[in-house]
Motif scaffolding. Structure first.
Motif, mmCIF file in Angstrom:
data_model
loop_
_atom_site.group_PDB
_atom_site.id
_atom_site.type_symbol
_atom_site.label_atom_id
_atom_site.label_comp_id
_atom_site.label_asym_id
_atom_site.label_seq_id
_atom_site.Cartn_x
_atom_site.Cartn_y
_atom_site.Cartn_z
ATOM 1 N N ILE A 202 41.802 34.757 40.360
ATOM 2 C CA ILE A 202 43.009 34.966 40.414
ATOM 3 C C ILE A 202 43.818 34.694 38.979
ATOM 4 O O ILE A 202 43.144 33.857 38.130
ATOM 5 C CB ILE A 202 43.700 33.886 41.490
ATOM 6 N N LEU A 245 42.876 39.448 40.810
ATOM 7 C CA LEU A 245 43.923 39.185 41.794
ATOM 8 C C LEU A 245 45.226 38.714 40.974
ATOM 9 O O LEU A 245 45.327 37.450 40.579
ATOM 10 C CB LEU A 245 43.924 38.537 43.161
ATOM 11 N N ASP A 249 50.429 39.191 43.724
ATOM 12 C CA ASP A 249 49.780 39.661 45.107
ATOM 13 C C ASP A 249 49.084 38.448 45.933
ATOM 14 O O ASP A 249 48.977 38.706 47.072
ATOM 15 C CB ASP A 249 48.536 40.647 44.797
ATOM 16 N N GLY A 273 41.178 41.448 44.018
ATOM 17 C CA GLY A 273 41.674 42.622 43.629
ATOM 18 C C GLY A 273 40.984 44.003 43.932
ATOM 19 O O GLY A 273 41.462 44.880 44.283
ATOM 20 N N ASN A 316 37.489 43.658 50.490
ATOM 21 C CA ASN A 316 38.849 43.322 50.932
ATOM 22 C C ASN A 316 39.059 43.703 52.695
ATOM 23 O O ASN A 316 39.918 43.548 53.132
ATOM 24 C CB ASN A 316 40.041 43.710 50.420
ATOM 25 N N PRO A 327 46.039 44.744 47.592
ATOM 26 C CA PRO A 327 46.691 44.225 46.151
ATOM 27 C C PRO A 327 47.205 45.274 45.483
ATOM 28 O O PRO A 327 46.783 46.281 45.915
ATOM 29 C CB PRO A 327 45.576 43.613 45.566
#
Ligand SMILES: NC(=O)c1ccc[n+]([C@@H]2O[C@H](COP(=O)([O-])OP(=O)(O)OC[C@H]3O[C@@H](n4cnc5c(N)ncnc54)[C@H](O)[C@@H]3O)[C@@H](O)[C@H]2O)c1
Length: 356
Positions: A202, A245, A249, A273, A316, A327
């Motif tokens: 992140i 990410l 997001d 991401g 994801n 994202p």
């Protein structure tokens, strides 16, 4: 609807941004940030938290008495406090890491047992064993390593929740997996709802990077402040890859999970991401040079550190299937946002990130 939300680690990078987002999107919600300010730079976030009406409690999750003294009776607890470095414990004792990430998490779960509040736990992609990740077939291009093919837990998108869990994963990864397992048992035994998110990297404005954590923010800051960097491990060529990410997001996802807690509850999710939002270090350098407008010396060390991972990209699919979350923020936007924050925040950040 949650009325009283407790965010442990609420002065840290993810926690503080989340507290601000919660207040902005639900101004009637009482938000308490609980933090011992161990992370250098977390104190920098307190003024913004106060201005947004977030209650701040200075305390340590290792001490149940601190949590009890704060007298918070939350209906949602978001566990964002941790020692978050995958290198933690290797050059000294893992005592703080384990006491915070395992015992501290358990103290948080004691609150959930007593109040039956919902729990959202920030876990990590580091629960997946690094040797197994590094054994996956890969190819090398001019600027990065790429996964080649698929195998159990590796889809064409990246690493899914089905990736095998046997093998060592770093002391940090083990501490987070231990907390996940205890959380699941507590929820089943004492009847509260939970969500576990396993995040990859992140990043974004507000991240107080350090040498062993927050690599993208560290890269941008080194370019902005003219500090040297090194490509470490995997031949020292800077081709190792992570998806990232953007913090906005991240906040968007967590707000959606809170709003529809029941739809997400009871599961673990990988969140990151994804392939579209991924960078190698060499590619990160290239973007930093273009966006920040400075070239810095970058050295090279061929030897891997323990727990280093060649490629991590998040699949994801599971989390996106719940309510369509994806994202949005790309690499150029993310690096520009970090750089703008560094410029606007000035010299304080240089000493927080690189020391005096
Ligand atoms: N940043 C990432 O790339 C990333 C990726 C995956 C998972 N995570 C997880 O997300 C969570 C938040 O990470 P972050 O990047 O915001 O880290 P951070 O270090 O910025 O924030 C953690 C906060 O917890 C506080 N803290 C540490 N020990 C504490 C203790 N014993 N008692 C009270 N507070 C304590 C720190 O002072 C800090 O403010 C962590 O659980 C981490 O494992 C982060």
């Amino acid at each position: 609807m949650h009325k009283r939300i407790l965010v442990t680690g609420g002065a840290g990078f993810a926690g503080s941004r989340l507290c601000l987002a919660l207040r902005k999107h639900s101004p009637d919600t009482e938000v308490t940030a609980f933090d011992n300010l161990r992370r250098r730079g977390s104190e920098f976030n307190l003024a913004a938290l106060r201005a947004a009406g977030v209650r701040f409690v200075h305390g340590d999750i290792r001490l149940r008495s601190d949590l009890e003294a704060a007298a918070i009776n939350p209906d949602l607890l978001i566990e964002c406090s941790a020692e978050p470095s995958a290198q933690a414990g290797y050059s000294g004792s893992p005592d703080f890491l384990m006491a915070t990430n395992v015992d501290g998490a358990l103290n948080c779960l004691e609150i959930a047992r007593a109040t039956k509040c919902d729990v959202l736990f920030l876990s990590t992609s580091r629960v997946y064993p690094y040797a197994r990740l590094n054994e996956l077939p890969f190819i090398e291009t001019d600027t990065r390593y790429r996964f080649a093919g698929t195998s159990p837990g590796l889809t064409s998108e990246g690493i899914s929740e089905d990736f095998p869990l046997d093998g060592v994963r770093s002391l940090y990864g083990a501490s987070k997996l231990a907390a996940e397992l205890i959380l699941e048992e507590y929820a089943a035994a004492y009847g509260f709802r939970f969500i576990i998110d396993r995040f990859g990297v992140i990043t974004g404005p507000g991240q107080m990077a350090k040498a062993d954590q927050g690599v993208i923010a560290l890269w941008v800051a080194a370019h902005r402040f003219g500090r040297p960097l090194r490509y470490i491990g995997f031949e020292g060529n800077g081709k190792q890859v992570r998806d990232f990410l953007h913090i906005d997001d991240f906040c968007g996802l967590v707000l959606d999970q809170i709003a529809a807690f029941g739809e997400y509850a009871g599961k673990r999710y990988n969140a990151g991401g994804g392939l579209l939002q991924s960078l190698s270090l060499v590619e990160t350098t290239d973007l930093c040079r273009r966006i920040v407008g400075r070239e810095i010396p970058i050295g090279s060390e061929t030897q891997n550190r323990i727990a280093d991972v060649r490629i991590y990209i998040t699949d994801n699919s599971r989390i996106s299937r719940v309510r369509g979350w994806r994202p949005k923020m790309d690499a150029a936007q993310t690096i520009s946002d970090i750089d703008r924050w560094l410029v606007n925040s000035g010299k304080d950040l240089e000493s927080i990130i690189f020391g005096a």
